[in-house]
Design an enzyme around this catalytic site. Structure first.
Site, PDB file in Angstrom:
ATOM      1  N   CYS A  92       0.848  -1.190   0.000  1.00 27.74           N
ATOM      2  CA  CYS A  92       0.000   0.000   0.000  1.00 27.74           C
ATOM      3  C   CYS A  92       0.886   1.243   0.000  1.00 27.74           C
ATOM      4  O   CYS A  92       1.854   1.303   0.760  1.00 27.74           O
ATOM      5  CB  CYS A  92      -0.898  -0.014   1.238  1.00 27.74           C
ATOM      6  SG  CYS A  92      -1.978   1.427   1.336  1.00 27.74           S
ATOM      7  N   HIS A 134      -9.252  -3.300  -2.520  1.00 25.46           N
ATOM      8  CA  HIS A 134      -8.242  -2.576  -1.742  1.00 25.46           C
ATOM      9  C   HIS A 134      -8.607  -1.086  -1.662  1.00 25.46           C
ATOM     10  O   HIS A 134      -8.557  -0.481  -0.588  1.00 25.46           O
ATOM     11  CB  HIS A 134      -6.860  -2.784  -2.393  1.00 25.46           C
ATOM     12  CG  HIS A 134      -5.731  -2.081  -1.708  1.00 25.46           C
ATOM     13  ND1 HIS A 134      -4.662  -2.742  -1.140  1.00 25.46           N
ATOM     14  CD2 HIS A 134      -5.489  -0.764  -1.500  1.00 25.46           C
ATOM     15  CE1 HIS A 134      -3.825  -1.864  -0.617  1.00 25.46           C
ATOM     16  NE2 HIS A 134      -4.299  -0.650  -0.827  1.00 25.46           N
ATOM     17  N   GLU A 135      -8.997  -0.518  -2.805  1.00 26.63           N
ATOM     18  CA  GLU A 135      -9.331   0.920  -2.826  1.00 26.63           C
ATOM     19  C   GLU A 135     -10.636   1.197  -2.079  1.00 26.63           C
ATOM     20  O   GLU A 135     -10.739   2.194  -1.359  1.00 26.63           O
ATOM     21  CB  GLU A 135      -9.404   1.437  -4.270  1.00 26.63           C
ATOM     22  CG  GLU A 135      -8.100   1.313  -5.069  1.00 26.63           C
ATOM     23  CD  GLU A 135      -6.861   1.790  -4.328  1.00 26.63           C
ATOM     24  OE1 GLU A 135      -6.945   2.753  -3.534  1.00 26.63           O
ATOM     25  OE2 GLU A 135      -5.794   1.178  -4.523  1.00 26.63           O
ATOM     26  N   HIS A 138     -10.022   1.513   1.511  1.00 25.50           N
ATOM     27  CA  HIS A 138      -9.526   2.839   1.907  1.00 25.50           C
ATOM     28  C   HIS A 138     -10.690   3.794   2.175  1.00 25.50           C
ATOM     29  O   HIS A 138     -10.621   4.641   3.061  1.00 25.50           O
ATOM     30  CB  HIS A 138      -8.662   3.450   0.794  1.00 25.50           C
ATOM     31  CG  HIS A 138      -7.230   3.037   0.845  1.00 25.50           C
ATOM     32  ND1 HIS A 138      -6.400   3.345   1.903  1.00 25.50           N
ATOM     33  CD2 HIS A 138      -6.459   2.351  -0.028  1.00 25.50           C
ATOM     34  CE1 HIS A 138      -5.190   2.866   1.668  1.00 25.50           C
ATOM     35  NE2 HIS A 138      -5.195   2.249   0.499  1.00 25.50           N
TER      36      HIS A 138
HETATM   37 ZN   LIG Z   1      -3.619   1.187  -0.232  1.00 23.08          ZN
END
Ligand SMILES: [Zn+2]
Length: 163
Positions: A92, A134-135, A138
């Site tokens: 990341c 993954h995004e 966030h």
């Molecule tokens: Zn990330």
């Protein structure tokens, strides 16, 4: 313009994001262009707004090396996830140098808005599905730090990202 990337323990990475309103403002379009410059410079595969210090519900998917034109997902919502999971090493940009395996659903269906405010639905079971998850994490205040099964690289760097 390349923007500085926000790293843990920056609070913005753990804060709720605001939905995007349409039509996009000039300032918003500027931010999106800057995010594109930033992900390219960082050689990332995705970038969420909190990673450039913005508490906004949007992310950029940048898989140009896999032949996919870059695209933004605005106000994304993962509608469905498969029971079947895969484990793959992830890193990341907000905790550079740390890598480890993360387990995620293999297949997802995600709904999001395009830059024109058009709603789209996408189903995928490739690497793209992983990057989108993954995004989206966030945008839900979650980082791989919370999900790493193991640390394969950068164990000694973890203390820099203590919260
Ligand atoms: Zn990330």
């Amino acid at each position: 313009m390349v923007l500085p990337i926000t790293k843990l323990p920056a609070q913005v990475l753990r804060r709720s994001v605001k939905d995007i309103q349409f039509p996009l403002s000039k300032a918003m379009r500027r931010l999106l262009l800057d995010m594109l410059d930033t992900v390219k410079a960082a050689r990332g595969v995705g970038l969420a707004a909190p990673q450039v210090g913005q508490g906004l519900n949007l992310a950029l998917i940048y898989l140009e090396e896999s032949g996919l034109p870059p695209f933004f997902i605005l106000n994304p919502k993962i509608l469905e996830t498969s029971k079947e999971t895969t484990v793959m090493e992830e890193g990341c940009l907000s905790m550079p140098g740390v890598f480890g395996p993360v387990e995620r659903p293999k297949k997802i269906t995600v709904e999001f808005y395009t830059l024109d405010g058009e709603k789209q639905t996408l189903t995928d079971d490739t690497f793209l599905a992983r990057v989108i998850q993954h995004e989206c994490d966030h945008l839900r205040k979650t980082l791989i730090k919370d999900k790493l099964i193991d640390i394969t690289h950068g164990k000694e760097l973890l203390k820099n990202y203590d919260e």
